[in-house]
Design an enzyme around this catalytic site. Sequence first.
Site, PDB file in Angstrom:
ATOM      1  N   ASP A 191       3.746 -12.698  52.551  1.00  0.00           N
ATOM      2  CA  ASP A 191       3.814 -11.922  51.312  1.00  0.00           C
ATOM      3  C   ASP A 191       2.782 -10.787  51.345  1.00  0.00           C
ATOM      4  OD1 ASP A 191       4.431 -11.231  48.684  1.00  0.00           O
ATOM      5  OD2 ASP A 191       3.555 -13.038  47.792  1.00  0.00           O
ATOM      6  N   THR A 216       6.678 -22.878  54.943  1.00  0.00           N
ATOM      7  CA  THR A 216       6.001 -23.686  55.969  1.00  0.00           C
ATOM      8  C   THR A 216       4.562 -23.242  56.255  1.00  0.00           C
ATOM      9  OG1 THR A 216       6.818 -22.420  57.870  1.00  0.00           O
ATOM     10  CG2 THR A 216       8.220 -24.204  57.058  1.00  0.00           C
ATOM     11  N   ASP A 275       6.412 -10.129  64.071  1.00  0.00           N
ATOM     12  CA  ASP A 275       5.907  -9.772  62.743  1.00  0.00           C
ATOM     13  C   ASP A 275       7.081  -9.198  61.963  1.00  0.00           C
ATOM     14  OD1 ASP A 275       4.825  -8.508  60.538  1.00  0.00           O
ATOM     15  OD2 ASP A 275       3.277  -7.434  61.669  1.00  0.00           O
TER      16      ASP A 275
HETATM   17  N1  AR6 Z   1       5.826 -12.171  59.968  1.00  0.00           N
HETATM   18  C1  AR6 Z   1       6.507 -13.334  60.082  1.00  0.00           C
HETATM   19  N2  AR6 Z   1       6.027 -14.520  59.651  1.00  0.00           N
HETATM   20  C2  AR6 Z   1       4.795 -14.534  59.106  1.00  0.00           C
HETATM   21  C3  AR6 Z   1       4.009 -13.365  58.941  1.00  0.00           C
HETATM   22  C4  AR6 Z   1       4.572 -12.134  59.406  1.00  0.00           C
HETATM   23  N3  AR6 Z   1       3.927 -10.966  59.297  1.00  0.00           N
HETATM   24  N4  AR6 Z   1       2.832 -13.727  58.352  1.00  0.00           N
HETATM   25  C5  AR6 Z   1       2.867 -15.072  58.164  1.00  0.00           C
HETATM   26  N5  AR6 Z   1       4.047 -15.562  58.623  1.00  0.00           N
HETATM   27  P1  AR6 Z   1       3.417 -18.282  54.087  1.00  0.00           P
HETATM   28  P2  AR6 Z   1       4.809 -20.009  52.135  1.00  0.00           P
HETATM   29  C6  AR6 Z   1       4.544 -16.952  58.623  1.00  0.00           C
HETATM   30  O1  AR6 Z   1       2.148 -18.994  53.849  1.00  0.00           O
HETATM   31  O2  AR6 Z   1       4.430 -21.240  52.882  1.00  0.00           O
HETATM   32  C7  AR6 Z   1       1.666 -16.576  49.901  1.00  0.00           C
HETATM   33  O3  AR6 Z   1       0.343 -16.437  49.517  1.00  0.00           O
HETATM   34  C8  AR6 Z   1       3.561 -18.081  58.505  1.00  0.00           C
HETATM   35  O4  AR6 Z   1       2.952 -18.339  59.756  1.00  0.00           O
HETATM   36  O5  AR6 Z   1       3.396 -16.799  54.184  1.00  0.00           O
HETATM   37  O6  AR6 Z   1       6.218 -19.881  51.625  1.00  0.00           O
HETATM   38  C9  AR6 Z   1       2.648 -16.315  48.761  1.00  0.00           C
HETATM   39  O7  AR6 Z   1       2.156 -15.349  47.854  1.00  0.00           O
HETATM   40  C10 AR6 Z   1       4.488 -19.235  58.086  1.00  0.00           C
HETATM   41  O8  AR6 Z   1       5.144 -19.773  59.223  1.00  0.00           O
HETATM   42  O9  AR6 Z   1       4.522 -18.639  52.916  1.00  0.00           O
HETATM   43  C11 AR6 Z   1       2.775 -17.661  48.131  1.00  0.00           C
HETATM   44  O10 AR6 Z   1       1.733 -17.903  47.214  1.00  0.00           O
HETATM   45  C12 AR6 Z   1       5.545 -18.524  57.234  1.00  0.00           C
HETATM   46  O11 AR6 Z   1       5.378 -17.122  57.485  1.00  0.00           O
HETATM   47  C13 AR6 Z   1       2.649 -18.619  49.291  1.00  0.00           C
HETATM   48  O12 AR6 Z   1       1.898 -17.929  50.281  1.00  0.00           O
HETATM   49  C14 AR6 Z   1       5.420 -18.782  55.753  1.00  0.00           C
HETATM   50  O13 AR6 Z   1       4.046 -18.917  55.400  1.00  0.00           O
HETATM   51  C15 AR6 Z   1       3.985 -18.967  49.897  1.00  0.00           C
HETATM   52  O14 AR6 Z   1       3.808 -19.934  50.899  1.00  0.00           O
END
Ligand code: AR6
Length: 172
Positions: free
Chosen positions: A33, A117, A9
């Site tokens: 985020d 992703t 995390d």
């Molecule tokens: N630590 C590490 N990785 C994480 C965590 C964490 N605590 N939580 C999720 N991930 P995403 P995006 C991973 O959807 O595709 C948001 O709503 C997750 O499993 O967070 O760039 C923003 O506000 C995945 O592998 O980001 C934007 O609207 C990775 O982080 C949108 O999502 C990225 O997934 C951005 O989408």
Amino acid sequence: MTLELIRGDITRVDADAIVNAANSALLGGGGVDGAIHRAAGPELLAECRLLNGCPTGQAKLTRGYRLPARHVIHTVGPVWGGGARGEEATLARCYKSVFALVEQHGLRSVAFPSISTGVYRFPIERASLIALREIQAALGRLPQLEKVTVVLFSQADLETYQRALAALSSEG
Ligand code: AR6
């Protein structure tokens, strides 16, 4: 100078900066985020409100507030639309924009999630190659940079990044 791939995390990671996969409003959201804003506390949103958002492919730096990390670098990845809209170049630009701030602020350690992703549906096999190429280029270029960590949320994602790193290493 080291590159580490871990499962975990990112809100728990102690580094000069962690990277947030944000959206262009920079006002929070789901995924990583949402987790970063929850862990950092409301002061992070208050600072983000002063930034007037962030265009896709660019990055902005804030303090880390209640996080163990000193700073958060917010970047906005591309939404995957099939690959013909320049998504790969835009994703590479996110990493370059983050490293420009790392250089400018003299940061020595930075941790990334897998940008784009999740909700943005960028295929992780392609995204991992782009991420690792940019990270290795920055480690070779920035003498101040001691450590880059990529924090993967699932075992499957970690293994995808491990395979990508092995593929890049065998390319030389
Ligand atoms: N630590 C590490 N990785 C994480 C965590 C964490 N605590 N939580 C999720 N991930 P995403 P995006 C991973 O959807 O595709 C948001 O709503 C997750 O499993 O967070 O760039 C923003 O506000 C995945 O592998 O980001 C934007 O609207 C990775 O982080 C949108 O999502 C990225 O997934 C951005 O989408």
